[in-house]
Design a protein around this motif. Sequence first.
Motif, PDB file in Angstrom:
ATOM      1  N   PHE A 206       0.881  -1.163   0.000  1.00  0.00           N
ATOM      2  CA  PHE A 206       0.000   0.000   0.000  1.00  0.00           C
ATOM      3  C   PHE A 206       0.916   1.209   0.000  1.00  0.00           C
ATOM      4  CE2 PHE A 206      -3.042  -3.081   1.915  1.00  0.00           C
ATOM      5  CZ  PHE A 206      -4.061  -2.942   0.977  1.00  0.00           C
TER       6      PHE A 206
ATOM      7  N   ARG B  35       4.486   1.152   1.531  1.00  0.00           N
ATOM      8  CA  ARG B  35       4.547   0.120   2.581  1.00  0.00           C
ATOM      9  C   ARG B  35       4.339  -1.272   1.995  1.00  0.00           C
ATOM     10  NH1 ARG B  35       0.297  -1.244   7.086  1.00  0.00           N
ATOM     11  NH2 ARG B  35       1.500  -2.904   8.059  1.00  0.00           N
TER      12      ARG B  35
ATOM     13  N   LEU C  12       3.504  -4.934   2.364  1.00  0.00           N
ATOM     14  CA  LEU C  12       2.775  -5.748   3.353  1.00  0.00           C
ATOM     15  C   LEU C  12       3.327  -7.168   3.356  1.00  0.00           C
ATOM     16  CD1 LEU C  12       0.467  -5.188   5.264  1.00  0.00           C
ATOM     17  CD2 LEU C  12      -1.129  -5.834   3.455  1.00  0.00           C
TER      18      LEU C  12
ATOM     19  N   ASN D 125      -1.619  -9.442  13.882  1.00  0.00           N
ATOM     20  CA  ASN D 125      -2.542  -8.375  13.468  1.00  0.00           C
ATOM     21  C   ASN D 125      -1.828  -7.444  12.500  1.00  0.00           C
ATOM     22  OD1 ASN D 125      -3.828  -8.228  16.791  1.00  0.00           O
ATOM     23  ND2 ASN D 125      -4.867  -9.050  15.037  1.00  0.00           N
TER      24      ASN D 125
ATOM     25  N   SER E  73      -0.759  -8.179   9.530  1.00  0.00           N
ATOM     26  CA  SER E  73       0.222  -8.821   8.639  1.00  0.00           C
ATOM     27  C   SER E  73      -0.306  -8.966   7.207  1.00  0.00           C
ATOM     28  CB  SER E  73       0.638 -10.184   9.198  1.00  0.00           C
ATOM     29  OG  SER E  73      -0.491 -11.012   9.343  1.00  0.00           O
TER      30      SER E  73
ATOM     31  N   SER F 128      -6.347 -10.568   5.845  1.00  0.00           N
ATOM     32  CA  SER F 128      -7.601 -10.167   5.175  1.00  0.00           C
ATOM     33  C   SER F 128      -7.310  -9.687   3.756  1.00  0.00           C
ATOM     34  CB  SER F 128      -8.284  -9.027   5.933  1.00  0.00           C
ATOM     35  OG  SER F 128      -8.559  -9.418   7.233  1.00  0.00           O
ATOM     36  N   THR F 129      -6.201  -8.963   3.616  1.00  0.00           N
ATOM     37  CA  THR F 129      -5.850  -8.442   2.290  1.00  0.00           C
ATOM     38  C   THR F 129      -5.593  -9.599   1.324  1.00  0.00           C
ATOM     39  OG1 THR F 129      -4.894  -6.491   3.334  1.00  0.00           O
ATOM     40  CG2 THR F 129      -4.228  -6.931   1.056  1.00  0.00           C
TER      41      THR F 129
ATOM     42  N   GLU G 102     -11.378 -14.883   9.766  1.00  0.00           N
ATOM     43  CA  GLU G 102     -11.678 -14.922  11.194  1.00  0.00           C
ATOM     44  C   GLU G 102     -13.128 -15.353  11.456  1.00  0.00           C
ATOM     45  OE1 GLU G 102     -10.204 -11.497  13.286  1.00  0.00           O
ATOM     46  OE2 GLU G 102      -8.569 -11.319  11.864  1.00  0.00           O
TER      47      GLU G 102
ATOM     48  N   ASN H 288      -6.288 -15.894  13.619  1.00  0.00           N
ATOM     49  CA  ASN H 288      -5.278 -15.614  14.646  1.00  0.00           C
ATOM     50  C   ASN H 288      -5.257 -16.706  15.702  1.00  0.00           C
ATOM     51  OD1 ASN H 288      -4.338 -12.962  13.916  1.00  0.00           O
ATOM     52  ND2 ASN H 288      -6.375 -12.219  14.427  1.00  0.00           N
TER      53      ASN H 288
END
Length: 204
Positions: free
Chosen positions: A14, A17, A19, A39, A41, A44-45, A158, A190
């Motif tokens: 992004f 950054r 990921l 969290n 990391s 979801s992406t 999740e 997680n």
Amino acid sequence: MYIKIVIDNIGKSFGQRLLFSNISAEVASGQCLAVTGCNGSGKSTLLKIIAGLVRPSSGQIRLTLDNTPSPKERISYTGFVSPDMAMYAALTGIENIIFWTKVRGVACSKSEAEKLCCQMGLGGAGCDMVATYSTGMRQRLKLAVIKAINPPVWLLDEPSSNLDVSGRSIVKELIADAVRQNAAVILATNEVEEALYGNSTIEL
Ligand SMILES: Nc1ncnc2c1ncn2[C@@H]1O[C@H](COP(=O)(O)OP(=O)(O)OP(=O)(O)O)[C@@H](O)[C@H]1O
């Protein structure tokens, strides 16, 4: 339907950054791939990239199928359970199941939707408006919707979030059942115990 999803050297940034990068894995019908990591990391992406909702910065997602799907089958490949998803608050749980299955071209009668609500532990609340649901009940409803759609590819981000012990065991059974029925399941979690449902794991 047999389907294989190949995650081929996927990377995502992004802006400046980074990921993650060089993520590769495969998952086929009858298998479960767990995606773990702390969290933020990018679990979801990565699921959104697999669903085609987010464009990867590098690499590609390839689907291998045993036949050429009809247009109707094509829109029904993936089902997504995600914290970002919302059910319609002004509809009942049962009406949401009927609505979402109709959108996906899957037949689901009122009595089938009622049964699914019971299976997911919602009981008689299937007749109540979702606006009155707790967060755990909304999560159970999302699980009922994906079970009703029963897609060849299940993307579960999740799936146990906000669920109590009974809800977590419903998730465990749901995943085992989907795999038994030959779905390809990709599970972002997680939870150490939940990650063990995977035949293989990607750690981000
Ligand atoms: N559209 C976006 N634009 C910019 N940054 C984003 C975007 N989507 C996600 N991010 C960032 O990417 C990082 C990874 O987010 P993601 O939700 O994929 O992580 P996660 O591993 O699922 O986290 P968690 O375990 O907390 O749910 C986060 O820092 C998030 O802020």
